[in-house]
Design a protein around this motif. Structure first.
Motif, PDB file in Angstrom:
ATOM      1  N   GLU A 290      -1.199  13.091  -1.178  1.00  0.00           N
ATOM      2  CA  GLU A 290      -2.369  12.664  -0.516  1.00  0.00           C
ATOM      3  C   GLU A 290      -3.346  13.762  -0.559  1.00  0.00           C
ATOM      4  OE1 GLU A 290      -3.089  10.112   1.757  1.00  0.00           O
ATOM      5  OE2 GLU A 290      -1.169   9.354   1.126  1.00  0.00           O
TER       6      GLU A 290
ATOM      7  N   LYS B 175     -18.774   5.902   0.677  1.00  0.00           N
ATOM      8  CA  LYS B 175     -19.129   4.971   1.981  1.00  0.00           C
ATOM      9  C   LYS B 175     -20.401   5.068   2.351  1.00  0.00           C
ATOM     10  CE  LYS B 175     -14.577   3.779   3.464  1.00  0.00           C
ATOM     11  NZ  LYS B 175     -13.633   3.266   4.590  1.00  0.00           N
TER      12      LYS B 175
ATOM     13  N   GLU C  65       0.884  -1.068   0.074  1.00  0.00           N
ATOM     14  CA  GLU C  65       0.011  -0.006   0.098  1.00  0.00           C
ATOM     15  C   GLU C  65       1.039   1.304   0.071  1.00  0.00           C
ATOM     16  OE1 GLU C  65      -3.293   0.208  -0.392  1.00  0.00           O
ATOM     17  OE2 GLU C  65      -3.279  -1.859  -0.668  1.00  0.00           O
ATOM     18  N   ASP C  66       1.885   1.308   0.808  1.00  0.00           N
ATOM     19  CA  ASP C  66       2.876   2.311   0.822  1.00  0.00           C
ATOM     20  C   ASP C  66       3.591   2.529  -0.699  1.00  0.00           C
ATOM     21  OD1 ASP C  66       2.157   2.762   3.379  1.00  0.00           O
ATOM     22  OD2 ASP C  66       3.984   1.643   4.239  1.00  0.00           O
TER      23      ASP C  66
ATOM     24  N   LYS D  89       1.370   4.370  -3.326  1.00  0.00           N
ATOM     25  CA  LYS D  89       1.165   5.915  -2.742  1.00  0.00           C
ATOM     26  C   LYS D  89       2.399   6.788  -3.210  1.00  0.00           C
ATOM     27  CE  LYS D  89      -1.940   5.295   0.951  1.00  0.00           C
ATOM     28  NZ  LYS D  89      -2.004   5.407   2.401  1.00  0.00           N
TER      29      LYS D  89
ATOM     30  N   SER E  37     -10.734   8.675  -4.639  1.00  0.00           N
ATOM     31  CA  SER E  37     -10.927   7.257  -3.871  1.00  0.00           C
ATOM     32  C   SER E  37      -9.610   6.610  -3.276  1.00  0.00           C
ATOM     33  CB  SER E  37     -11.796   6.183  -5.029  1.00  0.00           C
ATOM     34  OG  SER E  37     -10.710   6.185  -5.921  1.00  0.00           O
ATOM     35  N   ASN E  38      -8.613   7.504  -3.403  1.00  0.00           N
ATOM     36  CA  ASN E  38      -7.542   7.052  -2.941  1.00  0.00           C
ATOM     37  C   ASN E  38      -7.384   7.293  -1.441  1.00  0.00           C
ATOM     38  OD1 ASN E  38      -7.315   9.831  -3.560  1.00  0.00           O
ATOM     39  ND2 ASN E  38      -5.010   9.942  -3.761  1.00  0.00           N
ATOM     40  N   ARG E  39      -8.324   8.025  -0.754  1.00  0.00           N
ATOM     41  CA  ARG E  39      -8.384   8.420   0.643  1.00  0.00           C
ATOM     42  C   ARG E  39      -8.919   7.100   1.501  1.00  0.00           C
ATOM     43  NH1 ARG E  39      -8.684  14.283   1.145  1.00  0.00           N
ATOM     44  NH2 ARG E  39      -7.320  14.980  -0.510  1.00  0.00           N
ATOM     45  N   ASP E  40      -8.725   7.455   2.630  1.00  0.00           N
ATOM     46  CA  ASP E  40      -9.411   6.674   3.666  1.00  0.00           C
ATOM     47  C   ASP E  40     -10.781   6.754   3.555  1.00  0.00           C
ATOM     48  OD1 ASP E  40      -6.890   5.456   4.490  1.00  0.00           O
ATOM     49  OD2 ASP E  40      -6.431   7.075   6.006  1.00  0.00           O
ATOM     50  N   PHE E  41     -11.415   7.743   3.510  1.00  0.00           N
ATOM     51  CA  PHE E  41     -12.915   7.923   3.535  1.00  0.00           C
ATOM     52  C   PHE E  41     -13.113   8.547   1.961  1.00  0.00           C
ATOM     53  CE2 PHE E  41     -16.786  10.350   4.324  1.00  0.00           C
ATOM     54  CZ  PHE E  41     -17.394   9.154   4.774  1.00  0.00           C
ATOM     55  N   PRO E  42     -13.197   7.464   1.024  1.00  0.00           N
ATOM     56  CA  PRO E  42     -13.227   8.246  -0.490  1.00  0.00           C
ATOM     57  C   PRO E  42     -14.235   8.946  -0.649  1.00  0.00           C
ATOM     58  CG  PRO E  42     -13.786   5.625  -0.254  1.00  0.00           C
ATOM     59  CD  PRO E  42     -13.688   6.367   1.079  1.00  0.00           C
TER      60      PRO E  42
END
Length: 185
Positions: free
Chosen positions: A38, A108, A29-30, A33, A71-76
């Motif tokens: 971000e 979500k 995952e890292d 990115k 959509s690459n965020r924790d809360f897309p």
């Protein structure tokens, strides 16, 4: 002596190999990115026309000149910075249209946050005007806690809180400012 040197070399190589094996971790995952900020969207769409369907029936049409995909965020979420138009179709294929200067769709939760000159026009020519309006796609519910103006069959209602289904059959206008005013057209 040569046997001792070979043994020392093997021990050093083994120690380095074991250190490498145990120090490795799954950081895929890292790695994905790398090169992606971000704060930057993962994708940009222009002149989009998106159709939502349910059991083969079109339930909504979303049009916008520009969409930013986060959509690459924790809360897309998806952002529509340059206006959005959303057509909602009921079971009888009657259309309500919502327009706004700006919108965010949270993947979500299924919540759409529309802001700036929001206008909702129903098939019965009822019209809602607001600066912000939320649409819950899962419940097919509209709501806001911002000032609104609602025109219906020659009447104008103003209030601070609006809560309704998309057909306006279960709606509430709370904290009414001016009540009902009949307008002769």
């Amino acid at each position: 002596m040569t046997v001792l040197i070979k043994h020392i070399h093997k021990t050093i190589v083994l120690a380095i190999a074991l250190t490498m094996v145990f120090s490795c971790k799954n950081n895929f995952e890292d790695v994905k990115k790398i090169g992606i900020s971000e704060n930057a969207p993962i994708g940009i769409a222009e002149n989009m026309n998106l159709k939502y369907t349910d059991s083969g029936r079109v339930t909504a049409l979303l049009r916008s000149p520009k969409m930013l995909d986060f959509s690459n965020r924790d809360f897309p979420f998806s952002e529509f910075p340059d206006a959005v138009e959303l057509d909602l179709f009921d079971e009888n294929n009657q259309k309500s249209t919502i327009t706004a200067d700006y919108a965010i769709v949270y993947d979500k939760t299924g919540l759409i946050d529309m802001q700036g000159n929001v206008v909702l026009a129903s098939p019965d020519n009822d019209t809602l005007f607001a600066e912000q309006l939320y649409y819950d796609q899962n419940r097919e519910w509209l709501f806001t806690n911002q000032p609104v103006k609602f025109k219906s069959k020659g009447n104008i209602l103003k209030g601070n809180i609006f809560d309704s289904n998309v057909e306006f059959t279960e709606g509430q206008l709370i904290e009414s400012k001016e009540g009902v005013i009949t307008v002769n057209e």
